[in-house]
Enzyme design. Structure first.
Site, PDB file in Angstrom:
ATOM      1  N   GLU A 214      11.298 -37.710  86.665  1.00 44.20           N
ATOM      2  CA  GLU A 214      11.859 -36.737  85.906  1.00 44.20           C
ATOM      3  C   GLU A 214      11.973 -37.205  84.612  1.00 44.20           C
ATOM      4  OE1 GLU A 214      12.736 -33.853  85.262  1.00 44.20           O
ATOM      5  OE2 GLU A 214      11.919 -32.923  87.052  1.00 44.20           O
TER       6      GLU A 214
ATOM      7  N   GLU B 127      15.654 -28.032  94.415  1.00 46.36           N
ATOM      8  CA  GLU B 127      15.151 -29.055  93.893  1.00 46.36           C
ATOM      9  C   GLU B 127      16.185 -30.166  93.289  1.00 46.36           C
ATOM     10  OE1 GLU B 127      13.033 -27.185  90.404  1.00 46.36           O
ATOM     11  OE2 GLU B 127      12.183 -25.809  91.687  1.00 46.36           O
TER      12      GLU B 127
ATOM     13  N   GLU C 141      12.698 -36.602  91.015  1.00 43.70           N
ATOM     14  CA  GLU C 141      12.748 -35.412  91.877  1.00 43.70           C
ATOM     15  C   GLU C 141      12.028 -35.289  92.689  1.00 43.70           C
ATOM     16  OE1 GLU C 141      11.814 -30.786  90.953  1.00 43.70           O
ATOM     17  OE2 GLU C 141      13.327 -31.752  89.538  1.00 43.70           O
TER      18      GLU C 141
ATOM     19  N   GLU D 295      17.275 -33.597  91.920  1.00 44.76           N
ATOM     20  CA  GLU D 295      17.081 -34.670  90.906  1.00 44.76           C
ATOM     21  C   GLU D 295      18.007 -35.712  91.227  1.00 44.76           C
ATOM     22  OE1 GLU D 295      15.194 -32.148  87.319  1.00 44.76           O
ATOM     23  OE2 GLU D 295      17.453 -32.482  87.210  1.00 44.76           O
TER      24      GLU D 295
ATOM     25  N   GLU E 104      15.248 -18.215  90.298  1.00 44.62           N
ATOM     26  CA  GLU E 104      15.713 -19.681  90.157  1.00 44.62           C
ATOM     27  C   GLU E 104      16.898 -19.898  89.540  1.00 44.62           C
ATOM     28  OE1 GLU E 104      13.564 -23.831  88.887  1.00 44.62           O
ATOM     29  OE2 GLU E 104      14.120 -22.579  87.098  1.00 44.62           O
TER      30      GLU E 104
ATOM     31  N   ASP F 224      39.046 -36.913 114.965  1.00 44.17           N
ATOM     32  CA  ASP F 224      40.375 -36.867 114.277  1.00 44.17           C
ATOM     33  C   ASP F 224      40.155 -35.931 112.674  1.00 44.17           C
ATOM     34  OD1 ASP F 224      42.667 -36.951 112.917  1.00 44.17           O
ATOM     35  OD2 ASP F 224      42.650 -39.275 112.661  1.00 44.17           O
TER      36      ASP F 224
ATOM     37  N   HIS G 258      18.466 -27.416  90.814  1.00 41.99           N
ATOM     38  CA  HIS G 258      17.912 -25.984  90.788  1.00 41.99           C
ATOM     39  C   HIS G 258      17.560 -25.325  91.782  1.00 41.99           C
ATOM     40  CE1 HIS G 258      16.453 -27.496  86.453  1.00 41.99           C
ATOM     41  NE2 HIS G 258      17.634 -27.492  86.389  1.00 41.99           N
TER      42      HIS G 258
ATOM     43  N   ARG H 216      13.509 -21.780  80.514  1.00 46.51           N
ATOM     44  CA  ARG H 216      14.494 -22.837  81.050  1.00 46.51           C
ATOM     45  C   ARG H 216      16.087 -23.057  79.918  1.00 46.51           C
ATOM     46  NH1 ARG H 216       9.585 -24.162  82.926  1.00 46.51           N
ATOM     47  NH2 ARG H 216       9.566 -25.295  84.850  1.00 46.51           N
TER      48      ARG H 216
ATOM     49  N   ARG I  38      19.716 -22.207  87.971  1.00 42.27           N
ATOM     50  CA  ARG I  38      19.643 -23.500  87.435  1.00 42.27           C
ATOM     51  C   ARG I  38      20.921 -24.229  87.235  1.00 42.27           C
ATOM     52  NH1 ARG I  38      14.982 -24.712  85.173  1.00 42.27           N
ATOM     53  NH2 ARG I  38      15.827 -25.821  83.376  1.00 42.27           N
TER      54      ARG I  38
END
Length: 513
Positions: free
Chosen positions: A243, A155, A251, A157, A402, A65, A308, A382, A404
């Protein structure tokens, strides 16, 4: 590089080939069909099949449904089909099944098989445009047509709490949407031995990264999750660490995969973590920012949870990573890789509505908690929303980009497809990403950031949705218009529902994302 696209719509009959191997392992038993709604919830339907009905089941699927599934269909056109993807059949881990009374389970010898399903419209009208898995499959078709493949490495977390106590006087007045009628609320209490609730070695705020065994209460938990993923779902874990945040943030990373497979793995991973947490009498939480302080967001709370996402593009035979250039002195990153980054930067504001899709996501996207805020790129930095990992040198296989901004509340099929679409748009339009920023942007003055042209991600879901409404053309190669329109409507409904709510009610709204 130019891109082309053919129109295609797979019909259920095309899934017939090669199911004999599965038929050999299934005699009689229950089958769990998993599928994902528009916002990312991993739903489950159960059927009972035997040898006589097996062929029909895998060929034609089972009805569902669509009007009862968020974002799928209206009540006047709600007949849909779940057609199992034979490549995803697994025996569901017996250890994750709820405990049954011995008198009921002693005579039960049948296995529970799990399979991920694709969603079709009824009456042989083809794939459902609002099926998130169809979005990633269309993107993969587009890549194949342009002699490309892609690898995604998320990745993910999350937090594993001992409990979350929603403390209010009248349980009966708590509605499913987190609202309450004449019910007195108090702040919710998150219980975690690592945060000091009965722990002799509590982890300090922002002090949990690679915590030693004396403080790490979830070491065995992570080992159990990794073993279940490997043994029952063929998902190979690469590392599994505690982490940064206290209160049980973990993680667990797994091997990169093709687009749809990577999204499947995220859904399976989240499901396994939740089920293992239940066995440990704990609560797994994938909210982007469950531990926060609305009154002091910059100094209160703890780090949030991200997802990430690492991306690499390859030629069709998967022998050449087109992001790698050994002659690039800065990061061994090719010009095509730079154009891909240019696309991510160009569309970062609208991407946020898909990769950071909740009100709670924007409690995470603030300075001071290692969360990406600033739209810039660099190697090994970062504080930028785009990082080029440089742990290794002269390694074409590991060269990746990457992104983030994503968090674990995102629908992985939509998020990964949108990221790829933005990057491919950058390649198509040869968008220059600008110079890399090799400084800690968090410590820059506003004036310096302005002089360098560094912008910030949207500060709220509402602002991100406004950007998505005005910047969505790049998504059209994999997102149908009706899916985008439905997604935006659902998110505005979410905003209206949560406006002015307390922390407790926000937790109630998102605790199971």
């Amino acid at each position: 590089m130019t891109f082309s696209r053919r129109n295609s719509a797979l019909e259920p009959e095309e899934k017939e080939q090669g199911i004999d191997g599965i038929k050999m392992i299934i005699d009689t038993g229950f089958i769990q069909l998993r599928y994902t709604d528009v916002l990312g919830k991993f739903l489950a339907k159960y059927v009972f099949e035997n040898k006589e009905t097996f062929d029909s089941f895998f060929k034609c699927g089972i009805g569902v449904d669509g009007s009862s599934i968020k974002g799928f269909a209206s009540i006047d056109d709600s007949d849909l089909l779940l057609v199992p993807d034979r490549s995803t059949v697994r025996i569901f881990p017996p250890s994750l099944l709820p405990a049954s009374p011995p008198s009921l389970s002693s005579n039960y010898d049948n296995k529970l098989f799990a399979v991920i399903a694709d969603v079709y419209q009824g009456f042989k009208k083809g794939r459902l445009a609002r099926d998130p898995r169809y979005v990633s499959q269309r993107m993969e078709e587009f890549l194949i047509e342009n002699n490309l493949t892609c690898q995604m490495g998320p990745e993910v977390e999350c937090f594993v709490f001992d409990n979350i106590i929603f403390n209010h006087k009248n349980n009966n007045n708590l509605n499913g949407d987190g609202s309450n009628n004449n019910s007195e609320y108090h702040e919710p209490k998150i219980l975690s031995v690592e945060g000091g609730d009965g722990c002799k070695y509590p982890i300090r705020r922002k002090g949990g990264y690679d915590a030693p065994p004396s403080q790490d209460s979830l070491l065995e938990f992570r080992f159990d999750v990794a073993e279940i993923l490997r043994k029952h779902f063929s998902i190979n874990v690469t590392n599994l660490n505690h982490e940064v945040a206290s209160c049980g943030q973990i993680e667990i990373n797994f091997m990169h995969s093709a687009l749809t497979k990577a999204a499947d793995n995220v859904q399976i991973y989240k499901d396994v973590v939740r089920n293992v947490a239940s066995k440990y009498d704990k609560v797994a939480n994938f909210m982007p920012k469950p531990v926060f302080d609305k009154n002091d967001p910059l100094n209160g709370g703890d780090n949030g949870s991200g997802m990430h996402t690492n991306i690499s593009l390859w030629n069709e035979s998967s022998t050449t990573n087109i992001f790698y250039d050994s002659d690039d002195y800065y990061a061994e990153l090719s010009q095509i890789g730079r154009y891909f980054i240019g696309g991510l930067i160009e569309h970062a504001h609208s991407l946020a509505a898909i990769v950071a899709p909740t009100i709670n996501s924007y409690h995470r996207l603030i300075p001071g908690f290692e969360a990406p805020v600033y739209i810039a790129w660099a190697k090994g930095n970062r504080s930028t929303v785009i990082r080029i990992p440089i742990n290794e040198r002269n390694n074409a296989k590991s060269k990746r980009i990457e992104f983030r901004a994503p968090d674990p509340a995102a629908n992985p099929y939509l998020a990964f497809s949108a990221i790829l679409a933005a990057g491919l748009d950058g390649i198509k339009k040869t968008i220059d990403p600008g110079s890399p920023i090799d400084e800690n942007i968090y410590k820059m003055s506003d004036a310096k950031r302005t002089s360098l042209g560094i912008k910030s991600l949207p500060g709220s879901l509402e602002k991100a949705l406004e950007s998505l409404k005005s910047d969505s053309d790049y998504l059209k190669r994999c997102f149908h218009n009706e899916l985008l329109e439905t997604y935006i409507v659902l998110k505005y409904e979410e905003l209206a529902k949560a406006r002015g709510k307390s922390i407790a009610q926000e937790l109630m709204l998102y605790y199971d994302v």
